[in-house]
Motif scaffolding. Structure first.
Motif, mmCIF file in Angstrom:
data_model
loop_
_atom_site.group_PDB
_atom_site.id
_atom_site.type_symbol
_atom_site.label_atom_id
_atom_site.label_comp_id
_atom_site.label_asym_id
_atom_site.label_seq_id
_atom_site.Cartn_x
_atom_site.Cartn_y
_atom_site.Cartn_z
ATOM 1 N N VAL A 16 -8.894 2.527 -3.443
ATOM 2 C CA VAL A 16 -9.081 1.292 -2.698
ATOM 3 C C VAL A 16 -9.060 1.534 -1.192
ATOM 4 C CG1 VAL A 16 -8.250 -0.227 -4.504
ATOM 5 C CG2 VAL A 16 -6.623 0.730 -2.873
ATOM 6 N N ILE A 73 -17.261 8.770 -4.261
ATOM 7 C CA ILE A 73 -16.156 9.666 -4.614
ATOM 8 C C ILE A 73 -16.558 11.112 -4.373
ATOM 9 C CG2 ILE A 73 -14.725 10.468 -6.526
ATOM 10 C CD1 ILE A 73 -14.859 7.531 -7.499
ATOM 11 N N TYR A 74 -17.753 11.469 -4.805
ATOM 12 C CA TYR A 74 -18.298 12.783 -4.462
ATOM 13 C C TYR A 74 -19.405 12.588 -3.439
ATOM 14 C CZ TYR A 74 -16.265 14.370 -8.893
ATOM 15 O OH TYR A 74 -15.430 14.668 -9.923
ATOM 16 N N ARG A 112 -13.738 -7.861 -3.856
ATOM 17 C CA ARG A 112 -14.129 -7.227 -2.595
ATOM 18 C C ARG A 112 -15.607 -7.365 -2.298
ATOM 19 N NH1 ARG A 112 -9.357 -2.985 -2.246
ATOM 20 N NH2 ARG A 112 -8.207 -4.370 -3.587
ATOM 21 N N VAL A 143 -6.973 3.555 0.807
ATOM 22 C CA VAL A 143 -5.777 3.902 1.566
ATOM 23 C C VAL A 143 -5.770 5.420 1.737
ATOM 24 C CG1 VAL A 143 -3.263 3.877 1.599
ATOM 25 C CG2 VAL A 143 -4.509 1.956 0.603
ATOM 26 N N ASN A 164 0.824 -1.207 0.000
ATOM 27 C CA ASN A 164 0.000 0.000 0.000
ATOM 28 C C ASN A 164 0.858 1.257 0.000
ATOM 29 O OD1 ASN A 164 -2.214 -1.654 0.050
ATOM 30 N ND2 ASN A 164 -2.573 -1.462 2.241
ATOM 31 N N HIS A 199 -4.925 -6.867 -4.652
ATOM 32 C CA HIS A 199 -4.896 -6.930 -3.192
ATOM 33 C C HIS A 199 -4.582 -5.596 -2.521
ATOM 34 C CE1 HIS A 199 -4.759 -11.229 -4.099
ATOM 35 N NE2 HIS A 199 -5.291 -11.364 -2.908
ATOM 36 N N LEU A 200 -4.406 -4.546 -3.310
ATOM 37 C CA LEU A 200 -4.064 -3.241 -2.738
ATOM 38 C C LEU A 200 -5.149 -2.737 -1.793
ATOM 39 C CD1 LEU A 200 -2.654 -0.860 -5.451
ATOM 40 C CD2 LEU A 200 -1.531 -1.713 -3.413
ATOM 41 N N GLY A 201 -4.709 -2.188 -0.662
ATOM 42 C CA GLY A 201 -5.634 -1.470 0.214
ATOM 43 C C GLY A 201 -6.798 -2.301 0.688
ATOM 44 N N TRP A 202 -6.606 -3.598 0.785
ATOM 45 C CA TRP A 202 -7.712 -4.494 1.099
ATOM 46 C C TRP A 202 -7.449 -5.153 2.437
ATOM 47 C CZ3 TRP A 202 -8.937 -9.547 -2.031
ATOM 48 C CH2 TRP A 202 -10.239 -9.977 -1.718
ATOM 49 N N PRO A 203 -8.312 -4.934 3.406
ATOM 50 C CA PRO A 203 -8.060 -5.493 4.735
ATOM 51 C C PRO A 203 -7.955 -7.021 4.733
ATOM 52 C CG PRO A 203 -9.824 -3.872 4.825
ATOM 53 C CD PRO A 203 -9.503 -4.087 3.374
ATOM 54 N N PHE A 241 -8.164 4.212 -15.493
ATOM 55 C CA PHE A 241 -7.974 3.152 -14.528
ATOM 56 C C PHE A 241 -7.168 3.628 -13.329
ATOM 57 C CE2 PHE A 241 -8.107 0.337 -18.490
ATOM 58 C CZ PHE A 241 -9.479 0.396 -18.491
ATOM 59 N N ARG A 242 -7.478 3.021 -12.195
ATOM 60 C CA ARG A 242 -6.753 3.344 -10.965
ATOM 61 C C ARG A 242 -5.864 2.159 -10.616
ATOM 62 N NH1 ARG A 242 -10.218 7.481 -8.676
ATOM 63 N NH2 ARG A 242 -10.818 8.598 -10.527
ATOM 64 N N LEU A 243 -4.892 1.893 -11.467
ATOM 65 C CA LEU A 243 -3.985 0.769 -11.240
ATOM 66 C C LEU A 243 -2.566 1.292 -11.073
ATOM 67 C CD1 LEU A 243 -5.367 -1.616 -13.992
ATOM 68 C CD2 LEU A 243 -5.730 -1.812 -11.530
ATOM 69 N N ARG A 257 -18.664 8.269 2.568
ATOM 70 C CA ARG A 257 -17.664 9.325 2.668
ATOM 71 C C ARG A 257 -16.418 9.014 1.848
ATOM 72 N NH1 ARG A 257 -19.621 9.460 8.252
ATOM 73 N NH2 ARG A 257 -18.753 7.402 8.026
ATOM 74 N N SER A 258 -16.308 7.797 1.368
ATOM 75 C CA SER A 258 -15.147 7.461 0.547
ATOM 76 C C SER A 258 -15.490 6.237 -0.288
ATOM 77 C CB SER A 258 -13.938 7.145 1.437
ATOM 78 O OG SER A 258 -14.099 5.856 1.988
ATOM 79 N N PRO A 259 -14.680 5.985 -1.329
ATOM 80 C CA PRO A 259 -14.923 4.799 -2.157
ATOM 81 C C PRO A 259 -14.895 3.514 -1.315
ATOM 82 C CG PRO A 259 -13.338 6.234 -3.221
ATOM 83 C CD PRO A 259 -13.585 6.801 -1.856
ATOM 84 N N ALA A 260 -14.074 3.515 -0.257
ATOM 85 C CA ALA A 260 -13.976 2.308 0.562
ATOM 86 C C ALA A 260 -15.307 2.007 1.258
ATOM 87 C CB ALA A 260 -12.856 2.469 1.591
#
Lengths: 328, 509
Positions: A189, B58-59, B161, A191, A175, B106-110, B93-95, B76-79
């Motif tokens: 995602v 996102i908004y 997810r 972070v 991350n 697996h990024l940012g994934w609990p 893309f957000r890669l 409040r957030s994409p998460a």
């Protein structure tokens, strides 16, 4: 006879280069931490000064008797400076270059001002060498390479191993790298780009401050103005040289540290250049770290030009670029 | 195919959102059901992406409610949105390019293990792939993948997810025809498995091919929601583009000499993909040729090749009979070509320089403003004062920086400057985009004034109303090809809308 003299000079060079390079190593690790999450802190020179002067104050004015505690105080002071920097560039998205330069100059000025009454006062609270007695012979070569204080081991072995593990073997490190490479992707995602950038800027500043503290608590056991003498800038070069990889930073720090020590040793021994009629090598040797930096930067750039992508040693793509979610 | 008792998966009620005082969405109601593919249709700027950005966290909406599977949510957030089962795949893309497919998923994934090895990540990724039926080499780095594969990674990441509502923002904009077909199959499969898919597009063929129901947005307002079955492309096109004329312009039929001629022009875009295919166009002195099309179909490249900002792969361009193939930008400018660029902030002006310097950016080296190496300061100041006054640019002073001007005033300045510089040809790319009604009218009358004085005008706009209003002739562009050219008198909005959506002349009738 001549061999013995050369060996002697070499060993004394190594003996002084290793601790001298530890300062560069600590600062480079600190800078690398921030840069991995996309924050370029050009203020390393100032942070070394702040770390050093607060350790001096802790020992001389506050009566701190443990070098560890003195170093911790230096680290906290540098961390506070790092926090101010991080709030400016991460939360308010100010130019990292400008604020970083301000921190460099401001940190040098502040530390010189605070140290003005303490110039040259010797410091007794020093880190002690670890002597792994019995395991190794107590000869010159062994002691030059291996008899150093614990900070040296932390800087060259502990930190790089921990940082390598975190960066390349943990979810957290993955991350971290994402924040430095593509903050929009990390944000998407979940972070917290802002949180991570501030945290690692502050932690990085603390490590650089430890470098400054180490100078005055080890091999330069006294305060003198402009104490960093360019080591902060060299640390920034080491990060580039190392391609943002912790292991390579060890090699880089030792290389640069040796060049700095070579310069001091040459001055102390009055070595002259056998050519160009120079009686004093120091101009040439002082230049060396920067020439090597230039070459180290040009090699990857040249490789890219030749069509080979050197992705593993490229800077984090979002380095020094502020992030805002609403801007697309 | 609207199973599962037609229960709504996502509902938006009375959503409003404004950016800088301009309403992007105005009290929009929107409802998507389980097991359906729902097409969200509209022109550029209709509010499609804004609506979905609100659904995906996102908004945040200025007003209105978002209800996911019966529960009101305030993301409040994409998460947060992902936790509630709503995931979005963005047009951009957000890669993370230097990382592998497995790492990106697996990024940012609990749920990613704290200590990871490449092996473990790859194993987990392969498991998701067999569950979803989407396959990409998990060890490949993102930069090694094709765009279609990158998109699959994005979809996989969202599905892994646990997203049950998948939002795809113009997913085919970057795909080849074959990749698009594959995507449609994936989307149908996912909906058949019980998921909701929101499919943002402005391509009518796709709406008909992939969706169960559709919603049309226009200028931030919902026009209609209806089943796709029974809908016709022409009906959707009419709802998307509306039917309104603001200003009466007299259209002409001009038979004079061509000021600009393109013959068989092909060119690449920045990504090295062919953006213009064998384009033939003629613009005569004293006429406006409008280019109608959805943005991203080669318009940017078209303007750039004419102004020598981009090289040709093949074909030729002549301005007043002189071939411009080997000319520099300045040489083309010297032929009397003006260019109101699409990105006026990036390529139209220097924001940190003064209004006066920006006023002469196009021709500061000419005798009017320069003597040898020095600028005729007073000449520049006088010219800038006249320009600012004529264009009615509202500025504190001509010595203020261009960055201090509002967007509308920046555009007025650039439009008037380029119009003055253009003796023979004016290329105007989206000249009124983002302007309010008054500023837009002024820029339009500047352009009409140029036409009336005998200059040729190439008007590029993704606002079909504007193209129909202004143009003497209209050419439709789609995926870098000219689909047809019409005299203003014979231009039919519905017909043009179909061509813009990729139907051929024969299909569009």
């Amino acid at each position: 006879m001549i061999l013995a003299i050369i060996e002697n000079a070499f060993l004394s060079l190594i003996g002084s280069a290793i601790p001298a390079s530890a300062v560069v190593m600590l600062a480079a690790t600190g800078a690398m931490l921030g840069e991995r999450v996309g924050v370029l802190n050009l203020g390393q020179e100032g942070l070394i000064g702040i770390g050093a002067v607060y350790s001096v104050i802790a020992v001389l004015s506050w009566g701190v008797e443990s070098p560890w505690l003195a170093m911790l105080i230096g680290m906290i002071a540098a961390a506070v400076a790092g926090l101010i920097f991080a709030v400016c560039v991460v939360a308010f998205r100010a130019s990292q270059v400008l604020v970083g330069l301000a921190l460099a100059l401001g940190g040098i000025g502040l530390s010189n001002q605070l140290g003005v009454n303490r110039n040259g006062t010797p410091i007794q609270t020093l880190f002690r060498e670890v002597n792994p007695g019995g395991v190794l012979d107590n000869n010159d070569a062994v002691s030059a390479f291996f008899f150093h204080d614990p900070v040296v081991y932390i800087a060259y072995v502990g930190l790089p191993v921990v940082l390598y593990f975190v960066l390349f073997r943990t979810r957290h490190g993955m991350n971290m790298k994402a924040v430095g490479e593509n903050p929009a992707a990390a944000d998407a995602v979940g972070v917290s780009v802002t949180g991570w950038r501030i945290f690692y800027s502050v932690l990085g500043a603390a490590l650089t401050g430890a470098g400054g503290a180490y100078m005055v608590l080890s091999f330069t056991p006294t305060w003198s103005p402009d104490i960093a003498r360019g080591r902060g800038w060299v640390a920034l070069a080491v990060v580039i040289f190392a391609g943002w990889r912790p292991g390579w930073a060890v090699a880089g720090a030792l290389l640069y540290g040796s060049m700095i020590s070579l310069d001091t040793t040459a001055q102390a021994r009055g070595w002259g250049l056998p050519f160009m009629g120079a009686s004093d090598l120091s101009f040439f040797l002082s230049m060396l770290p920067y020439v090597v930096t230039l070459v180290a930067i040009l090699i990857p750039a040249g490789a890219v030009k030749l069509g080979r992508r050197v992705r593993s040693t490229a800077a984090p793509a979002a380095l020094a670029i502020p992030y805002s979610r609403e801007e697309r | 195919m609207t199973g599962d008792g037609k229960r709504p998966s996502v509902e938006a009620r009375g959503i409003s959102k404004a950016f800088g005082g301009v309403a992007a969405l105005d009290a929009v109601d929107f409802e998507v059901r389980w097991s359906e593919v729902h097409a969200l249709v509209g022109e550029n700027g209709a509010g499609k992406t804004t609506l979905c950005n609100i659904l995906a966290g996102i908004y945040r909406a200025d007003a209105g409610q978002v209800i996911v599977d019966g529960t009101e949510r305030d993301f409040r957030s994409p998460a947060h949105a992902i936790d509630a089962g709503v995931g979005m795949v963005h047009q951009h893309f957000r890669l993370v390019e230097p990382m592998t497919v497995a790492e990106n998923i697996h990024l940012g994934w609990p749920e990613t293990p704290g200590v990871v090895s490449q092996r473990a990540l790859v194993d987990r990724t392969e498991r998701f792939m067999s569950e979803t039926g989407l396959h990409v080499d998990p060890t490949a780095k993102i930069w090694q993948l094709s765009v279609g594969e990158q998109q699959r990674v994005e979809i996989l990441r969202v599905l892994a997810r646990g997203a049950r509502v998948l939002i795809l923002d113009e997913p085919t904009a970057v795909l080849t025809a074959k990749e698009a077909e594959e995507l449609f199959a994936v989307v149908r499969e996912l909906a058949a498995g019980g998921l909701s898919v929101i499919f943002i597009t402005h391509k009518l063929r796709e709406v008909l091919a992939v969706s169960d129901r559709l919603t049309v947005l226009r200028h931030g307002i919902r026009e209609i929601t209806r089943p796709t079955e029974g809908a016709t492309a022409s009906e959707i096109a009419r709802l998307m583009t509306g039917e309104e004329r603001v200003l009466d312009v007299e259209h002409r039929v001009v038979t004079g000499d061509p000021a600009l001629e393109l013959r068989g022009v092909s060119a690449l875009n920045d990504r090295g993909i062919t953006a213009l295919h064998d384009v033939d166009l003629t613009v005569r002195s004293g006429e406006i040729l409008g280019i109608a099309g959805v943005s991203g179909n080669g318009q940017t490249e078209l303007a750039e090749v004419i102004c020598a900002l981009r090289g040709l792969e093949s074909g030729s361009i002549t301005v007043d009979g002189s071939g411009t193939a080997s000319m520099s930008v300045r040489a083309v400018t010297d032929l009397g070509v003006g260019h109101i660029p699409e990105d006026r902030i990036g390529t139209g002006m220097v924001l940190s320089a003064s209004v006066k310097d920006n006023a002469v950016l196009h021709n500061y080296w000419t005798e009017q403003f320069a003597q040898g190496l020095t600028l005729n300061r007073q000449g520049v100041i006088d010219f800038a004062r006249r320009l600012v006054e004529a264009a009615r640019v509202q500025t504190r002073s001509i010595f203020a920086t261009a960055g201090q001007l509002s967007g509308g005033n920046q555009q007025r300045l650039v439009a008037r400057r380029e119009a003055l510089a253009a003796d023979r040809l004016l290329v105007a790319a989206h000249p009124t985009r983002g302007l309010d009604v008054n500023a837009a009218q002024e820029v339009r009358s500047t352009i009409l004034g140029k036409r009336d004085s005998g200059c040729a005008v190439l008007l590029i706009s993704d606002d079909l109303d504007e193209v129909l209003l202004m143009s003497d002739r209209i050419a439709v562009i789609y995926e870098g090809r000219i689909m047809g050219v019409f005299e203003a008198a014979e231009a039919d909005r519905e017909h043009i809308g179909l061509l813009m959506g990729g139907h051929s002349m024969s299909e569009a009738g």
